[in-house]
Every structure is written in structure tokens, then in C-alpha cells.
Enzyme design. Structure first.
Site, PDB file in Angstrom:
ATOM      1  N   GLU A 195      47.786  50.497  41.791  1.00  0.00           N
ATOM      2  CA  GLU A 195      48.170  51.683  41.003  1.00  0.00           C
ATOM      3  C   GLU A 195      48.819  52.767  41.853  1.00  0.00           C
ATOM      4  O   GLU A 195      49.515  53.617  41.320  1.00  0.00           O
ATOM      5  CB  GLU A 195      46.967  52.237  40.220  1.00  0.00           C
ATOM      6  CG  GLU A 195      45.900  52.956  41.032  1.00  0.00           C
ATOM      7  CD  GLU A 195      44.961  52.027  41.802  1.00  0.00           C
ATOM      8  OE1 GLU A 195      45.163  50.803  41.785  1.00  0.00           O
ATOM      9  OE2 GLU A 195      44.019  52.548  42.434  1.00  0.00           O
ATOM     10  N   ARG A 211      31.112  46.831  51.497  1.00  0.00           N
ATOM     11  CA  ARG A 211      31.801  48.132  51.425  1.00  0.00           C
ATOM     12  C   ARG A 211      32.360  48.513  52.787  1.00  0.00           C
ATOM     13  O   ARG A 211      31.800  48.147  53.817  1.00  0.00           O
ATOM     14  CB  ARG A 211      30.839  49.237  50.990  1.00  0.00           C
ATOM     15  CG  ARG A 211      30.400  49.137  49.553  1.00  0.00           C
ATOM     16  CD  ARG A 211      29.353  50.182  49.218  1.00  0.00           C
ATOM     17  NE  ARG A 211      29.863  51.538  49.281  1.00  0.00           N
ATOM     18  CZ  ARG A 211      29.288  52.538  49.955  1.00  0.00           C
ATOM     19  NH1 ARG A 211      28.208  52.335  50.655  1.00  0.00           N
ATOM     20  NH2 ARG A 211      29.808  53.739  49.929  1.00  0.00           N
ATOM     21  N   CYS A 271      39.168  48.267  44.309  1.00  0.00           N
ATOM     22  CA  CYS A 271      38.451  48.894  45.424  1.00  0.00           C
ATOM     23  C   CYS A 271      37.006  49.226  45.021  1.00  0.00           C
ATOM     24  O   CYS A 271      36.198  48.313  44.895  1.00  0.00           O
ATOM     25  CB  CYS A 271      39.243  50.104  45.911  1.00  0.00           C
ATOM     26  SG  CYS A 271      38.851  50.525  47.610  1.00  0.00           S
ATOM     27  N   GLY A 299      37.572  54.804  44.064  1.00  0.00           N
ATOM     28  CA  GLY A 299      36.876  56.080  44.200  1.00  0.00           C
ATOM     29  C   GLY A 299      35.717  55.854  45.136  1.00  0.00           C
ATOM     30  O   GLY A 299      35.913  55.321  46.224  1.00  0.00           O
ATOM     31  N   GLU A 300      34.535  56.186  44.701  1.00  0.00           N
ATOM     32  CA  GLU A 300      33.338  55.967  45.515  1.00  0.00           C
ATOM     33  C   GLU A 300      32.329  55.223  44.638  1.00  0.00           C
ATOM     34  O   GLU A 300      31.801  55.778  43.676  1.00  0.00           O
ATOM     35  CB  GLU A 300      32.823  57.322  46.009  1.00  0.00           C
ATOM     36  CG  GLU A 300      31.515  57.257  46.757  1.00  0.00           C
ATOM     37  CD  GLU A 300      31.479  56.158  47.813  1.00  0.00           C
ATOM     38  OE1 GLU A 300      32.345  56.131  48.706  1.00  0.00           O
ATOM     39  OE2 GLU A 300      30.556  55.314  47.737  1.00  0.00           O
ATOM     40  N   SER A 301      32.101  53.958  45.010  1.00  0.00           N
ATOM     41  CA  SER A 301      31.298  53.097  44.136  1.00  0.00           C
ATOM     42  C   SER A 301      29.883  53.635  43.927  1.00  0.00           C
ATOM     43  O   SER A 301      29.326  53.515  42.832  1.00  0.00           O
ATOM     44  CB  SER A 301      31.246  51.676  44.698  1.00  0.00           C
ATOM     45  OG  SER A 301      30.746  51.685  46.019  1.00  0.00           O
ATOM     46  N   HIS A 327      44.833  48.919  46.060  1.00  0.00           N
ATOM     47  CA  HIS A 327      45.164  49.812  44.937  1.00  0.00           C
ATOM     48  C   HIS A 327      46.599  49.624  44.442  1.00  0.00           C
ATOM     49  O   HIS A 327      47.469  50.441  44.789  1.00  0.00           O
ATOM     50  CB  HIS A 327      45.066  51.270  45.412  1.00  0.00           C
ATOM     51  CG  HIS A 327      43.695  51.715  45.767  1.00  0.00           C
ATOM     52  ND1 HIS A 327      42.851  52.307  44.867  1.00  0.00           N
ATOM     53  CD2 HIS A 327      43.026  51.679  46.932  1.00  0.00           C
ATOM     54  CE1 HIS A 327      41.719  52.609  45.457  1.00  0.00           C
ATOM     55  NE2 HIS A 327      41.798  52.241  46.709  1.00  0.00           N
TER      56      HIS A 327
HETATM   57  N1  GLN Z   1      34.626  53.017  50.135  1.00  0.00           N
HETATM   58  C1  GLN Z   1      34.597  53.202  48.720  1.00  0.00           C
HETATM   59  C2  GLN Z   1      33.299  52.717  48.113  1.00  0.00           C
HETATM   60  O1  GLN Z   1      32.439  52.248  48.763  1.00  0.00           O
HETATM   61  C3  GLN Z   1      35.755  52.513  48.041  1.00  0.00           C
HETATM   62  C4  GLN Z   1      37.053  53.184  48.432  1.00  0.00           C
HETATM   63  C5  GLN Z   1      38.098  53.172  47.373  1.00  0.00           C
HETATM   64  O2  GLN Z   1      37.847  52.907  46.194  1.00  0.00           O
HETATM   65  N2  GLN Z   1      39.295  53.527  47.770  1.00  0.00           N
HETATM   66  O3  GLN Z   1      33.128  52.800  46.930  1.00  0.00           O
END
Ligand code: GLN
Length: 202
Positions: free
Chosen positions: A179, A111, A82, A50-52, A177
Site C-alpha cells: 500500500e 516480530r 506487516c 502498524g503495531e500488532s 507494505h
Molecule cells: N513491528 C510491528 C509489529 O510488531 C510491525 C511493523 C509494521 O506493521 N510496519 O506489529
């Protein structure tokens, strides 16, 4: 049930449903974790992609950062994909201002390490601990492990040497990923860790 550990997916943001479906397909009892009570009921936790920076902020506003850090210190098996790998890293490079992680793995993770041209790509990776068949790996704005401490085992690297899968005790992380590709072997490995944790806690 004897063979099916109860595992959580941190459900604040990201590809929660894909992980939950895959784990349920492997026979696990899956709980979506948003609150400390839910966390304390599980024998393993997945940190999704997702987005960390968003998962970090939400975890702090939901009062989940400290409970997750404490659970990791207590030996809870965790699998991060990720963004989830970024959240497991003791050191985050190129984070947004003030970005924090749960930590636990002695790694530095950068990242969005692949630049704009290759925001997303697929490749076939050799992961010897999972057997001979290569893993089909999808990378989406993926991070890379730039430093791995002595306790960290590198499970897979790209042809240029970039580290993309790591393990440290019960903590497992991938830049990619599984999943979304339907390869269940990383999740099976995580469930084995969860079973071992349940046995040790029993
Ligand atoms: N770029 C995202 C982040 O910094 C990670 C991307 C992903 O989980 N697919 O969290």
C-alpha cells in the site's frame, strides 16, 4: 454494484488510510471497521500495518477479537500486511507479554525479525502468482514467517529463503507494505477473494 465488493479495513491503529485509498482506487466500497456491526457488513477485511500488540489490545477492548476470529473461521477473506500478518498468525514469536493474535493461518511469525540495522529497507521481489513483473516491497520493522504449515502456500521469499508472503485459502499475508509502494496486485488478489466470497454467500 456488481463488480465492487464491500470490504473493510480494521481501523483501530496503523496505516488504515493508505489501504482504504488504494482499495477505493480499485473500485471497492470501503468501510472502516471498528465495531462488530461494521464487520458483519463486509465481504473482506484488511488488517493494516502498524503495531500488532496495540491492534491486539484495542481489538480486545473494542470487543472485536471474537467477531474477527469467528469471521475468519467462517471463511471471510482477509489480507494482513506487516502487523496484520502477525495478527493472522496462529503463533507469534517475540510478541510482548500476553500478546494475542486472531490466528487462522498455520504459520509462526517472528516480530521485528530484521534487527536494528535494517529496521526499514526496500527490495524487489519475485511473486510468481502475481505475474512476471517483480513487486517493489518496503519492509518497516517487518516480521518474517519462520514456519509455514502444509496448507500454506509460500508466495514470495527473500534471497536468503526468509518467507515474506503467504496464502492459505482466502487468507493472504505479506511482511511488507504494497500500500505504500503503489503496487496494487496484492489488493486486487484480495478483492478477487472478496468477490468469490460474496458469490458463495449470495
Ligand atoms: N513491528 C510491528 C509489529 O510488531 C510491525 C511493523 C509494521 O506493521 N510496519 O506489529
Amino acid at each position: 454494484m456488481a463488480g465492487s465488493p464491500r470490504v473493510g479495513v480494521l481501523a483501530l491503529q496503523g496505516d488504515v488510510r493508505e489501504h482504504a485509498a488504494l482499495l477505493a482506487g480499485l473500485g471497492a466500497d470501503v468501510v472502516l471497521v471498528r465495531r462488530p456491526e461494521e464487520l458483519s457488513s463486509v465481504q473482506g477485511l484488511v488488517l493494516p500495518g502498524g503495531e500488532s500488540s496495540v491492534i491486539d489490545k484495542l481489538s480486545r477492548s473494542f470487543g472485536m477479537q471474537e467477531p474477527i476470529r469467528a469471521a475468519i473461521s467462517a471463511g471471510l477473506p482477509v489480507y494482513g500486511t506487516c502487523a496484520g500478518l502477525i495478527l493472522l498468525a496462529d503463533e507469534v514469536l517475540d510478541g510482548i507479554e500476553g500478546q494475542q493474535s486472531f490466528g487462522g493461518m498455520d504459520i509462526a511469525v517472528r516480530r521485528n525479525a530484521f534487527g536494528r540495522q535494517s529496521e526499514s529497507f526496500e527490495t524487489s521481489l519475485s511473486v510468481p502468482v502475481l505475474g512476471d513483473a517483480p513487486v517493489r516491497a518496503t519492509f518497516i520493522r517487518a516480521p518474517i514467517v519462520e514456519r509455514a504449515g502444509v496448507e500454506v502456500e509460500v508466495l514470495a521469499a527473500l534471497p536468503d529463503g526468509g518467507i515474506v508472503a503467504v496464502r492459505q485459502g482466502p487468507l493472504l499475508g505479506t511482511s511488507f507494505h504494497p500500500e505504500v509502494d503503489g503496487d496494487t496486485r496484492f489488493h486486487q488478489h484480495f478483492l478477487e477473494n472478496a468477490r468469490a466470497y460474496r458469490r458463495s454467500a449470495a
